[in-house]
Design a protein around this motif. Structure first.
Motif, PDB file in Angstrom:
ATOM      1  N   UNK A  84       0.833  -1.211   0.000  1.00 34.37           N
ATOM      2  CA  UNK A  84       0.000   0.000   0.000  1.00 34.37           C
ATOM      3  C   UNK A  84       0.866   1.259   0.000  1.00 34.37           C
ATOM      4  N   UNK A  85       1.954   1.244   0.745  1.00 33.09           N
ATOM      5  CA  UNK A  85       2.835   2.415   0.792  1.00 33.09           C
ATOM      6  C   UNK A  85       3.494   2.629  -0.566  1.00 33.09           C
ATOM      7  N   UNK A  86       3.944   1.531  -1.187  1.00 39.97           N
ATOM      8  CA  UNK A  86       4.555   1.643  -2.518  1.00 39.97           C
ATOM      9  C   UNK A  86       3.551   2.193  -3.529  1.00 39.97           C
TER      10      UNK A  86
ATOM     11  N   UNK B 115      -7.427   3.724   3.607  1.00 37.61           N
ATOM     12  CA  UNK B 115      -8.648   4.069   2.858  1.00 37.61           C
ATOM     13  C   UNK B 115      -9.708   4.769   3.707  1.00 37.61           C
ATOM     14  N   UNK B 116      -9.365   5.143   4.932  1.00 41.65           N
ATOM     15  CA  UNK B 116     -10.352   5.851   5.763  1.00 41.65           C
ATOM     16  C   UNK B 116     -10.803   7.130   5.055  1.00 41.65           C
ATOM     17  N   UNK B 117     -12.111   7.259   4.856  1.00 39.83           N
ATOM     18  CA  UNK B 117     -12.654   8.449   4.209  1.00 39.83           C
ATOM     19  C   UNK B 117     -12.605   8.417   2.692  1.00 39.83           C
TER      20      UNK B 117
ATOM     21  N   UNK C  44       1.768   2.538  10.525  1.00 38.59           N
ATOM     22  CA  UNK C  44       0.540   3.173  11.008  1.00 38.59           C
ATOM     23  C   UNK C  44       0.548   4.659  10.670  1.00 38.59           C
ATOM     24  N   UNK C  45       1.667   5.329  10.952  1.00 38.43           N
ATOM     25  CA  UNK C  45       1.760   6.778  10.709  1.00 38.43           C
ATOM     26  C   UNK C  45       1.684   7.075   9.211  1.00 38.43           C
ATOM     27  N   UNK C  46       2.454   6.304   8.420  1.00 37.16           N
ATOM     28  CA  UNK C  46       2.492   6.581   6.973  1.00 37.16           C
ATOM     29  C   UNK C  46       1.170   6.237   6.297  1.00 37.16           C
TER      30      UNK C  46
ATOM     31  N   UNK D 272      -1.693   8.670   6.961  1.00 34.92           N
ATOM     32  CA  UNK D 272      -1.517   9.969   6.269  1.00 34.92           C
ATOM     33  C   UNK D 272      -2.332   9.990   4.966  1.00 34.92           C
ATOM     34  N   UNK D 273      -2.703   8.813   4.435  1.00 38.44           N
ATOM     35  CA  UNK D 273      -3.543   8.770   3.229  1.00 38.44           C
ATOM     36  C   UNK D 273      -5.028   8.950   3.559  1.00 38.44           C
ATOM     37  N   UNK D 274      -5.374   8.845   4.840  1.00 37.14           N
ATOM     38  CA  UNK D 274      -6.781   8.962   5.229  1.00 37.14           C
ATOM     39  C   UNK D 274      -7.308  10.363   4.933  1.00 37.14           C
ATOM     40  N   UNK D 275      -8.571  10.431   4.585  1.00 37.74           N
ATOM     41  CA  UNK D 275      -9.230  11.731   4.386  1.00 37.74           C
ATOM     42  C   UNK D 275     -10.256  11.924   5.486  1.00 37.74           C
ATOM     43  N   UNK D 276     -10.483  13.164   5.868  1.00 38.66           N
ATOM     44  CA  UNK D 276     -11.511  13.441   6.866  1.00 38.66           C
ATOM     45  C   UNK D 276     -12.845  12.917   6.333  1.00 38.66           C
TER      46      UNK D 276
END
Ligand code: MN
Ligand code: MN
Length: 329
Positions: A104-106, A172-174, A319-321, A324-328
């Motif tokens: 997912x990070x790649x 994929x949050x949001x 977890x942190x990286x 960071x892709x999550x959207x509100x």
């Protein structure tokens, strides 16, 4: 004019003559709170795996007997178990989640089935300490054919695809339906089964709700929607499901009973792993969910300290990286 350093938001660093102020992110800001829950979820997954592996395939009665001198319950990360783990070592549940997280990070937070398949295959080549039968069979099939989706099978309703849901949930949050698509793409590499899909999509939904701190009754309603759609997932709080197998419905019923009746991260994990059976996997799933809900500061420090430091570090970083892709929402 004095530069007091107290201005925030749109006023920060904008007044003439003052140097720009650093952006201040208070500990209670939404971004920081999400990060704390994301780290709690990832550490929770690894801790549940390490804790549960000690009693994997034991019955609750065998656990009570083996831990009679410790109050009749397994509560400490000690290693051992049928895999003869070192203290703090984790198994395939954490290993496959971390492999998926790397993919997912790649992909910049996006996931193609092929990237997931290659990540799992590379993980299998690393000679992991354990691997599920369905996972092995379908990764060998991928190696031989290059096909990323396993053929649909009513027999592949094991928990092996659902146990690695967390990195997808974080990235994929949001993002609307993208989470479900990513979940299924990675799941079908090894488990192409409607019950596995339904359970995984419900867990994805619950992880998203917990990370977004949706109200508790909403989480319960989302879990109940699963049993309304698939009777295999029916459960009541009164009838305790002991010795859960690797069948996804049994795994998730044990997780839901523990999560929805506990009032702490520790209580949830101790409950679910002492049911025995596929305890590393119920532990990993319950740990991710409870960690997402309660946050990392509620995890007992003795458990975090006992975890393999290299694994704990990878969990924190991913977890942190990933979040960071999550959207509100
Ligand atoms: Mn395992
Ligand atoms: Mn397991």
């Amino acid at each position: 004019m004095l530069c007091t350093g107290t201005l925030t938001g749109t006023h920060a660093g904008r007044s003439g003559g003052c140097p720009p102020l650093p952006e201040i992110v208070p500990a209670t800001s939404p971004a920081r709170a999400l990060e704390d829950r994301a780290i709690g979820a990832y550490l929770g997954l690894a801790i549940g795996d390490a804790l549960g592996a000690t009693v994997e395939f034991l019955t609750p009665r065998e656990i009570r007997h083996a831990f009679a001198r410790h109050g009749g319950a397994h509560t400490e990360i000690t290693g051992g178990g049928w895999l003869r783990l070192k203290r703090g070592q984790v198994t395939d549940d954490t290993g496959m989640a971390l492999a998926l997280g790397e993919a997912l990070l790649t992909g910049g937070g996006k996931l193609e089935a092929l990237a997931a398949a290659h990540a799992f295959d590379a993980w299998m080549r690393s000679k992991p300490i354990d691997i599920g039968n369905t996972v092995r069979r379908n990764l060998l099939r991928f190696r031989a054919t290059g096909e990323t989706a396993a053929p649909p099978s009513e027999h592949d309703a094991g928990n092996g695809a659902v146990m690695r849901t967390l990195p997808v949930a974080l990235a994929t949050l949001g993002h609307g339906d993208a989470g479900a698509a990513a979940f299924k793409a990675q799941a079908h590499v090894t488990h192409n089964n409607p019950l596995s899909d339904a359970g995984g999509l419900c867990l994805l939904d619950l992880l998203h709700a917990a990370l977004a701190r949706r109200p508790w009754p909403e989480l319960l309603a989302r879990a109940r929607a699963l049993e309304a759609a698939h009777k295999e997932y029916a459960w009541s709080a009164a009838q305790r499901h002991e010795n859960p197998s690797g069948y996804i419905a049994h795994t998730l019923i044990a997780v839901f009973q523990a999560f929805f009746t506990a009032s702490s991260f520790e209580g949830c994990l101790v409950d679910v792993i002492n049911r025995g059976g596929d305890a590393d996997t119920t532990g990993a799933i319950a740990g991710a969910l409870a960690g997402a809900w309660y946050g990392m500061e509620t995890i007992p420090p003795r458990w975090t300290k006992a975890l393999d430091p290299a694994i704990a570090q990878r969990c924190r970083e991913q977890a942190i990286k990933l979040c960071a892709f999550a959207r509100a929402p």
